[in-house]
Design an enzyme around this catalytic site. Structure first.
Site, PDB file in Angstrom:
ATOM      1  N   GLY A  57       0.809  -1.212   0.000  1.00  0.00           N
ATOM      2  CA  GLY A  57       0.000   0.000   0.000  1.00  0.00           C
ATOM      3  C   GLY A  57       0.844   1.264   0.000  1.00  0.00           C
ATOM      4  N   CYS A  58       0.437   2.219   0.817  1.00  0.00           N
ATOM      5  CA  CYS A  58       1.117   3.515   0.862  1.00  0.00           C
ATOM      6  C   CYS A  58       2.567   3.406   1.329  1.00  0.00           C
ATOM      7  CB  CYS A  58       0.354   4.467   1.784  1.00  0.00           C
ATOM      8  SG  CYS A  58      -1.292   4.913   1.178  1.00  0.00           S
ATOM      9  N   ALA A  59       2.921   2.329   2.014  1.00  0.00           N
ATOM     10  CA  ALA A  59       4.297   2.137   2.477  1.00  0.00           C
ATOM     11  C   ALA A  59       5.197   1.571   1.392  1.00  0.00           C
ATOM     12  CB  ALA A  59       4.320   1.216   3.699  1.00  0.00           C
ATOM     13  N   LEU A  71       3.521   5.036   5.809  1.00  0.00           N
ATOM     14  CA  LEU A  71       2.711   4.102   6.595  1.00  0.00           C
ATOM     15  C   LEU A  71       1.859   3.259   5.654  1.00  0.00           C
ATOM     16  CD1 LEU A  71       1.500   6.702   9.230  1.00  0.00           C
ATOM     17  CD2 LEU A  71       3.171   4.897   9.634  1.00  0.00           C
TER      18      LEU A  71
END
Length: 362
Positions: free
Chosen positions: A143-145, A347
Site C-alpha cells: 500500500g502507501c508504504a 505508513l
C-alpha cells in the site's frame, strides 16, 4: 551506501479538481443523499486541489467487473510505468548522461492496485532493452508504504552488491478500484483522497560505474527500519470482493501516528544518535492532511520540513506507494547542503511504518 540518482514520473492524462470529484460523488450516490451529505465535508477538509486519473470521469458512471478493472490496470499500468522509467533514466535535472536500460541489474516493481502473474516487470522487459539476466523483485500489498519499502529493499540489495543498480517502479491506479455501489465511509473518504500516480527511481550502489552519471543533489540512503503493529489488520488494506478491491481505511490512523509512529520515529532517531533538530526535512508520504499534522505535532517540527508532502497532496492527492517518490523528487530539486540529513517515512497496511535515513550531497 546507495545513491538515489534520479526520479521520474508518468503523470496520467485526466485531471479533476476536488469540487468536480465531489459533484461526481453526489451524482453517483443520489439514492443515499442523506448519508453522503454527512460525509461531504471530507472533500474540503482534505486540502486537495487536483488529482490525476488514468480514466475519464465518465468511466466512474458505469459498473465494472473485477476482470475489466484488472485488464485495464494491466494495459494502463504498463503504459504509464514505461513513461516514468523513461523519464527517470533520461532526466537532465538529475543525470549528466542518459542511463541505458541494459545497465539496470534489478527491477523492483511496487503496486497494490492490480494483480498480474507474471508480474508487470516482465512486461517491461518486452518493451525496453533490459538484459535477460536482470533480477526482479515484485512487491505487492504494501500500500502507501510500498514506495519507501521499495527504496529500503533496493538499499539492502545494493549494500550487498555495491557495483549494481536498481530501478524502483511504483505504479498505483487507485481510480480503477473505485466501487460505484459502496456507500461506506471508507469508500467516500478514499474517493476524497486517492489519485493515480506512477513514479520510478534509479538507485545506484557506491561502486557502480553509474555513480559518475549523477548530478549534485543525489541523496545517500544510509539505514532503513520497518515497524509493524500486531493485531492491526483492520486499519487499512483491501476487502477483496467479486467486484474488485473495496478499501479499508480506519479513522484511527492519525491516532496511530501519535502513538505507534511516534514510538517508531523516536526509536529510529535514538538508534542513530539523532534528534529532531538534526533532520533537515521529512520526505513523508502524505497519507492525508491529518496524518501530516499529527507527524508535525509528534516531532514538534517546523511545518516547512513537511512542505513538499503538503504540496504533493494538494496537487496530486494520495497516490499510495508512488507518492513518496513524488515528494523525494521535489526535495532533490532543492540545493540542500552536503551532510544534511532527512528521513523518508511512509505508513501502510499491517499496520506498518517504513523509515529511511538519508544524507544529502550538494
Amino acid at each position: 551506501m546507495t545513491y538515489i540518482c534520479s526520479v521520474g514520473l508518468g503523470i496520467p492524462k485526466y485531471q479533476l479538481n476536488q469540487n468536480e470529484v465531489k459533484q461526481l460523488v453526489q451524482h453517483l450516490f443520489i439514492n443515499s443523499e442523506r448519508q453522503i451529505n454527512r460525509l461531504l465535508p471530507v472533500f474540503e477538509n482534505a486540502q486537495i486541489d487536483n488529482r490525476q486519473f488514468v480514466v475519464p470521469s465518465t468511466w466512474f458512471l458505469e459498473d465494472h467487473s473485477f476482470k475489466e478493472r484488472n485488464d485495464l490496470f494491466m494495459k494502463l499500468a504498463k503504459h504509464y510505468a514505461l513513461k516514468a522509467m523513461d523519464d527517470c533514466l533520461t532526466n537532465p535535472d538529475f543525470l549528466l548522461e542518459t542511463v541505458a536500460y541494459q545497465d539496470i541489474d534489478m527491477i523492483i516493481f511496487v503496486s497494490s492496485t492490480g494483480i498480474a502473474a507474471p508480474t508487470l516487470d516482465t512486461h517491461f522487459m518486452n518493451e525496453r532493452p533490459f538484459r535477460q539476466d536482470v533480477q526482479r523483485m515484485p512487491l505487492w500489498g504494501l500500500g502507501c508504504a510500498g514506495g519507501a519499502g521499495g527504496l529500503a529493499r533496493a538499499r539492502d540489495w545494493l549494500t550487498a552488491n555495491p557495483d549494481k543498480t536498481a530501478l524502483i517502479v511504483c505504479c498505483e491506479l487507485c481510480s480503477l478500484t473505485f466501487q460505484k455501489g459502496d456507500v461506506t465511509k471508507s469508500n467516500i473518504v478514499g474517493t476524497a483522497l486517492f489519485g493515480d500516480g506512477i513514479s520510478a527511481a534509479l538507485a545506484v550502489g557506491a561502486q557502480s560505474p553509474l555513480v559518475k552519471q549523477k548530478k549534485g543533489g543525489a541523496p545517500k540512503l544510509l539505514q532503513s527500519h520497518t515497524y509493524t503493529k500486531k493485531d492491526s489488520l483492520s486499519v487499512m488494506g483491501w476487502n477483496v470482493t467479486n467486484a474488485g478491491f473495496e478499501v479499508i481505511f480506519s479513522k484511527s490512523i492519525p491516532a496511530l501516528v501519535r502513538s505507534f509512529w511516534k514510538e517508531h520515529i523516536q526509536l529510529f532517531l535514538a538508534n542513530h544518535e539523532l534528534t529532531e533538530a538534526d533532520i533537515f526535512a521529512y520526505i513523508a508520504h502524505p497519507g492525508g492532511r491529518k496524518v501530516i499534522e499529527a507527524m508535525q505535532k509528534v516531532l514538534h517540527a517546523d511545518p516547512r520540513k513537511f512542505c513538499y508532502s503538503r504540496e504533493i497532496l494538494k496537487k496530486h492527492g494520495n497516490m499510495s506507494s508512488s507518492t513518496v517518490l513524488y515528494v523525494l523528487r521535489e526535495w532533490m530539486n532543492e540545493k540542500i547542503p552536503t551532510g544534511e540529513k532527512s528521513i523518508i517515512s511512509a505508513l501502510g497496511p499491517g499496520f506498518s511504518s517504513e523509515l529511511i535515513l538519508l544524507e544529502w550531497e550538494s
